[in-house]
Design an enzyme around this catalytic site. Structure first.
Site, PDB file in Angstrom:
ATOM      1  N   ASP A  49       0.829  -1.202   0.000  1.00  0.00           N
ATOM      2  CA  ASP A  49       0.000   0.000   0.000  1.00  0.00           C
ATOM      3  C   ASP A  49       0.863   1.250   0.000  1.00  0.00           C
ATOM      4  OD1 ASP A  49      -2.834   1.246   0.595  1.00  0.00           O
ATOM      5  OD2 ASP A  49      -1.434   2.218   1.973  1.00  0.00           O
ATOM      6  N   TYR A  54       2.677  10.423  -0.527  1.00  0.00           N
ATOM      7  CA  TYR A  54       3.765  10.022   0.360  1.00  0.00           C
ATOM      8  C   TYR A  54       5.101  10.494  -0.218  1.00  0.00           C
ATOM      9  CZ  TYR A  54       0.331   6.823   2.475  1.00  0.00           C
ATOM     10  OH  TYR A  54      -0.789   6.283   3.080  1.00  0.00           O
ATOM     11  N   GLY A 285       4.573  -0.725   8.587  1.00  0.00           N
ATOM     12  CA  GLY A 285       5.687  -0.058   7.936  1.00  0.00           C
ATOM     13  C   GLY A 285       6.964  -0.504   8.617  1.00  0.00           C
TER      14      GLY A 285
END
Length: 334
Positions: A49, A54, A285
């Site tokens: 994802d 970002y 993450g």
């Protein structure tokens, strides 16, 4: 790795998804970021994802490089559109037809793929008619540039309205991507029931509450050097709400529960999230490959009723549950 269906759709995804929100293209050097993605693949993660916003598009580029050479049909790649990218001019964000159609092409180019498996509205756009947004998403799907559509941080009412239009347009609206953790449960009262009714699955972000639920932040002490709480590129802003002694003390009280289950605190947090029936995947993450290896161990773990009750008893005084905390900006800031 546990594999689950995304909502009631036929799309199968890994229960642990790898996301690169606060790392790739900003906090972590490219070589380290690629190493994390490679470790994710080694650990059985197939779902990745990202979003165009970002690191102002750089995260998509890094992910594309990291996945280059992999069998595309064996991956599920998700990205999002809404927040400002590029110079951030008046049409560089939102969910207008113009921005959606330009953004999908940019994302595909950076990711090095002809399509994404899931294209998501990163927030609700109060300045664009929902009909315009959903019709643009329908054209993205029909052009073969995305297989499914989803949203992120939409309210139950917004999800219902979007889903109704998607049904009329005959396109698969299958997911919502909300923040969700032991500490942040704002989706439980309204968003989850609406999603279950409509067959929409949750792909949740921040299951470890930006790292607070790892237990590395201790009450009465300064954050560890190099941790997210000391990051000035955005990480410290998100975690600051939890760096209160009352929260940190209660997180430490979770240690015996984690030890009894044979888990680290981080694994306990991810396993707890995955135990919600409406959660299809939890996004993790990492800044180091070993973090990926640790967190994937939560997949397939079943916490017993006693552990779940004990977690609630400890954390209830500091949990955020107000459904009004699911919000999108009323106006775009140019």
């Amino acid at each position: 790795m546990e594999i689950r269906n995304l909502g009631s759709s036929g799309l199968k995804i890994s229960a642990i998804a790898y996301g690169n929100w606060l790392t790739h293209g900003s906090q972590v050097e490219e070589d380290a970021a690629i190493a994390c993605v490679r470790r994710a693949l080694d650990e059985g993660i197939t779902t990745f994802d990202t979003a165009d916003v970002y690191a102002n598009t750089r995260a998509e580029t890094v992910l594309g490089k990291a996945l280059a050479g992999e069998r595309r049909a064996g991956l599920e790649i998700f990205t999002k559109v809404y927040w400002p990218t590029g110079p951030g001019k008046h049409n560089d964000h939102g969910l207008s037809r113009k921005h959606i159609m330009e953004s999908i092409d940019g994302s595909l180019s950076r990711l090095g793929t002809d399509y994404v498996d899931l294209y998501q509205a990163h927030r609700y756009d109060h300045e664009t008619p929902l009909e315009e947004t959903m019709e643009a998403f329908a054209d993205v799907v029909r052009s073969g540039k995305a297989h499914y559509i989803g949203v992120s941080e939409w309210t139950a009412e917004q999800i219902r309205a979007g889903h109704a239009l998607a049904r009329e347009l005959r396109i698969p609206f299958v997911s919502n991507q909300p923040q969700y953790s032991m500490l942040w449960r704002v989706i439980e009262d309204e968003v989850v029931p609406a999603s279950q009714e409509l067959g929409i699955g949750q792909i949740v972000w921040s299951p470890i509450a930006q790292g607070v639920l790892t237990g590395k932040y201790l009450p009465g002490e300064q954050p560890p050097a190099g941790s997210r709480a000391t990051d000035e590129k955005g990480g410290s802003d998100m975690i600051s709400r939890w760096l209160r002694d009352d929260v940190l003390e209660r997180v430490q009280q979770l240690r015996p529960i984690a030890e009894e289950a044979g888990l680290s605190l981080a694994q306990l947090a991810v396993a707890w999230v995955l135990q919600n029936d409406n959660v299809s995947a939890a996004i993790i993450g990492a800044s180091r490959p070993e973090q990926v290896t640790e967190n994937v161990k939560a997949a397939g773990v079943l916490l017993d009723a006693g552990a779940m009750a004990a977690i609630d008893e400890i954390l209830t005084p500091v949990v955020e549950r107000d459904p009004r905390r699911t919000v999108s900006p009323e106006r775009r800031e140019f």
